[in-house]
Design an enzyme around this catalytic site. Structure first.
Site, PDB file in Angstrom:
ATOM      1  N   ASN A 129       0.867  -1.182   0.000  1.00  0.00           N
ATOM      2  CA  ASN A 129       0.000   0.000   0.000  1.00  0.00           C
ATOM      3  C   ASN A 129       0.901   1.228   0.000  1.00  0.00           C
ATOM      4  O   ASN A 129       1.504   1.558   1.024  1.00  0.00           O
ATOM      5  CB  ASN A 129      -0.895  -0.031   1.253  1.00  0.00           C
ATOM      6  CG  ASN A 129      -1.725   1.234   1.393  1.00  0.00           C
ATOM      7  OD1 ASN A 129      -1.789   2.056   0.460  1.00  0.00           O
ATOM      8  ND2 ASN A 129      -2.363   1.402   2.538  1.00  0.00           N
ATOM      9  N   TRP A 130       0.968   1.881  -1.146  1.00  0.00           N
ATOM     10  CA  TRP A 130       1.887   3.027  -1.263  1.00  0.00           C
ATOM     11  C   TRP A 130       1.338   4.291  -0.601  1.00  0.00           C
ATOM     12  O   TRP A 130       2.045   5.275  -0.462  1.00  0.00           O
ATOM     13  CB  TRP A 130       2.161   3.323  -2.740  1.00  0.00           C
ATOM     14  CG  TRP A 130       2.941   2.275  -3.457  1.00  0.00           C
ATOM     15  CD1 TRP A 130       3.380   1.070  -2.972  1.00  0.00           C
ATOM     16  CD2 TRP A 130       3.411   2.338  -4.815  1.00  0.00           C
ATOM     17  NE1 TRP A 130       4.079   0.388  -3.940  1.00  0.00           N
ATOM     18  CE2 TRP A 130       4.098   1.149  -5.082  1.00  0.00           C
ATOM     19  CE3 TRP A 130       3.288   3.284  -5.833  1.00  0.00           C
ATOM     20  CZ2 TRP A 130       4.681   0.878  -6.323  1.00  0.00           C
ATOM     21  CZ3 TRP A 130       3.862   3.024  -7.071  1.00  0.00           C
ATOM     22  CH2 TRP A 130       4.554   1.835  -7.305  1.00  0.00           C
ATOM     23  N   LYS A 131       0.072   4.267  -0.213  1.00  0.00           N
ATOM     24  CA  LYS A 131      -0.563   5.465   0.380  1.00  0.00           C
ATOM     25  C   LYS A 131      -0.340   6.663  -0.564  1.00  0.00           C
ATOM     26  O   LYS A 131      -0.350   6.479  -1.775  1.00  0.00           O
ATOM     27  CB  LYS A 131      -0.045   5.699   1.803  1.00  0.00           C
ATOM     28  CG  LYS A 131      -0.171   4.421   2.656  1.00  0.00           C
ATOM     29  CD  LYS A 131       0.032   4.624   4.111  1.00  0.00           C
ATOM     30  CE  LYS A 131      -0.153   3.301   4.848  1.00  0.00           C
ATOM     31  NZ  LYS A 131      -0.058   3.404   6.278  1.00  0.00           N
ATOM     32  N   GLU A 185      -6.794   4.738   7.895  1.00  0.00           N
ATOM     33  CA  GLU A 185      -6.629   6.164   7.578  1.00  0.00           C
ATOM     34  C   GLU A 185      -7.905   6.724   6.938  1.00  0.00           C
ATOM     35  O   GLU A 185      -8.264   7.882   7.162  1.00  0.00           O
ATOM     36  CB  GLU A 185      -5.387   6.353   6.685  1.00  0.00           C
ATOM     37  CG  GLU A 185      -4.119   6.181   7.510  1.00  0.00           C
ATOM     38  CD  GLU A 185      -2.933   5.591   6.772  1.00  0.00           C
ATOM     39  OE1 GLU A 185      -2.905   5.635   5.530  1.00  0.00           O
ATOM     40  OE2 GLU A 185      -2.031   5.070   7.458  1.00  0.00           O
ATOM     41  N   GLU A 214      -5.107  -4.798  10.775  1.00  0.00           N
ATOM     42  CA  GLU A 214      -4.130  -3.720  10.908  1.00  0.00           C
ATOM     43  C   GLU A 214      -4.402  -2.943  12.194  1.00  0.00           C
ATOM     44  O   GLU A 214      -5.230  -2.008  12.202  1.00  0.00           O
ATOM     45  CB  GLU A 214      -4.212  -2.758   9.718  1.00  0.00           C
ATOM     46  CG  GLU A 214      -3.758  -3.354   8.406  1.00  0.00           C
ATOM     47  CD  GLU A 214      -3.109  -2.309   7.491  1.00  0.00           C
ATOM     48  OE1 GLU A 214      -2.064  -2.609   6.930  1.00  0.00           O
ATOM     49  OE2 GLU A 214      -3.642  -1.192   7.377  1.00  0.00           O
ATOM     50  N   GLY A 228       2.726   2.505  10.784  1.00  0.00           N
ATOM     51  CA  GLY A 228       3.668   3.609  10.614  1.00  0.00           C
ATOM     52  C   GLY A 228       4.414   3.994  11.877  1.00  0.00           C
ATOM     53  O   GLY A 228       5.000   5.073  11.949  1.00  0.00           O
ATOM     54  N   SER A 259       3.806  -1.870  10.315  1.00  0.00           N
ATOM     55  CA  SER A 259       5.261  -1.883  10.543  1.00  0.00           C
ATOM     56  C   SER A 259       5.920  -3.212  10.148  1.00  0.00           C
ATOM     57  O   SER A 259       6.851  -3.682  10.814  1.00  0.00           O
ATOM     58  CB  SER A 259       5.584  -1.521  11.999  1.00  0.00           C
ATOM     59  OG  SER A 259       5.125  -0.203  12.287  1.00  0.00           O
ATOM     60  N   GLY A 299       3.081  -1.052   4.235  1.00  0.00           N
ATOM     61  CA  GLY A 299       3.075   0.361   3.875  1.00  0.00           C
ATOM     62  C   GLY A 299       4.475   0.822   3.516  1.00  0.00           C
ATOM     63  O   GLY A 299       4.963   0.591   2.412  1.00  0.00           O
ATOM     64  N   GLY A 300       5.157   1.462   4.470  1.00  0.00           N
ATOM     65  CA  GLY A 300       6.454   2.092   4.216  1.00  0.00           C
ATOM     66  C   GLY A 300       7.463   1.200   3.504  1.00  0.00           C
ATOM     67  O   GLY A 300       8.146   1.648   2.569  1.00  0.00           O
TER      68      GLY A 300
HETATM   69  P1  13P Z   1       3.278   0.580   7.582  1.00  0.00           P
HETATM   70  O1  13P Z   1       3.781  -0.740   7.006  1.00  0.00           O
HETATM   71  O2  13P Z   1       4.009   1.760   7.048  1.00  0.00           O
HETATM   72  O3  13P Z   1       3.203   0.513   9.083  1.00  0.00           O
HETATM   73  O4  13P Z   1       1.762   0.755   7.062  1.00  0.00           O
HETATM   74  C1  13P Z   1       0.859  -0.273   7.235  1.00  0.00           C
HETATM   75  C2  13P Z   1      -0.371   0.031   6.489  1.00  0.00           C
HETATM   76  O5  13P Z   1      -1.164   0.875   6.880  1.00  0.00           O
HETATM   77  C3  13P Z   1      -0.608  -0.697   5.231  1.00  0.00           C
HETATM   78  O6  13P Z   1      -1.907  -0.507   4.782  1.00  0.00           O
END
Ligand code: 13P
Length: 270
Positions: free
Chosen positions: A16-18, A108, A178, A184, A224, A245-246
């Protein structure tokens, strides 16, 4: 146990690149992924990438032209097919672009944009209506966890989202656990916490949609995740994948996680 699980459900690792990477950066990242991923990496693992809407056409073109082993994903969509909804993107438009997976109800969206359980359910139904796979996110906040309400929260979110969905459709879905406090923050859940939550979610699916759906639905952990902790989550019997995510933003760190998924698989191939 693990062998039975793998026979039923292929792992799914999703990035998920957000709101990161414009379409030029997306092109470079996906090209880099294509160079790094080998056939062995994806023999037993499905992969999806979820770039911002403005990147989707670019990524679709590259994935199709180079036959890359990546499914196209979106991060959100409208619950409506068309109409006067300024700023929204229709599930029908995503389906036309070859999108396979759509994240629905990410924390989010729920916390920053006021997406409530009813809108999550309507969006999920819209994604299914257009032949795509919803990747539903559920998770508790720090306060809910501290108050001992984790299962209440997960159960409420999951039941609300699945109300009215046919068991055969539930069977094809993906649900990501999640925990909000792990997103994050660098503070990932333990593998045992992830397993407890996923086992609970599977039990709720069994109650709502029957044992067949519970055995087929894929459950991911997200929050994370990185190359060092990925294999621990995937070694758990009810964790069928990861929502990253990250660590999905760079091809090198995403591929590290994909390779960790391989090490978590039982060595049963003849
Ligand atoms: P992170 O891996 O950056 O914690 O994000 C998780 C996330 O929200 C994936 O949808």
């Amino acid at each position: 146990m693990a062998t039975t699980r793998r026979a039923l459900r292929r792992l799914l690792v999703s990035g998920n690149w957000k709101m990161h990477h414009d379409h030029v950066e997306a092109l470079h990242t996906v090209r880099d992924l294509g160079l790094r991923l080998g056939a062995d990496d994806v023999a037993d693992v499905d992969l999806s990438v979820h770039p911002p809407f403005t990147d989707l056409r670019t990524v679709q073109t590259l994935v199709e032209a180079d036959a890359l082993p990546l499914a196209l994903g979106a991060q959100h969509c409208s619950a409506h097919d068309r109409g006067a909804y300024t700023g929204e993107v229709s599930p029908q438009m995503l389906a036309r672009l070859g999108v396979r997976y759509v994240i629905v109800g990410h924390s989010e969206r729920r916390h920053l944009f006021g997406m409530d359980d009813a809108t999550v359910a309507a969006t999920l139904a819209a994604v299914l209506r257009h032949g795509m796979t919803p990747l539903l996110c559920v998770g508790e906040t720090t306060d809910e966890r501290a108050a001992g309400h984790t299962e209440d929260r997960l159960g409420t979110q999951l039941r609300a989202a699945l109300a009215g969905v046919a068991p055969e459709a539930v069977a094809t879905m993906v649900v990501a656990y999640e925990p909000v406090w792990a997103i994050g923050t660098g503070n990932a859940a333990t593998a045992v916490d992830a397993e407890d939550a996923c086992a609970f979610l599977r039990q709720v699916v069994a109650e709502v949609a029957g044992d067949g759906a519970a055995g087929s639905i894929r459950l991911q952990y997200g929050g994370s995740v990185n190359g060092d902790n990925a294999a621990d989550f995937l070694a758990e019997p009810d964790v069928d994948g990861l929502l990253v995510g990250g660590a999905s933003l760079q091809a090198a760190s995403f591929v590290e996680i994909v390779r960790a998924a391989r090490t978590a698989l039982p060595p049963v191939r003849p």
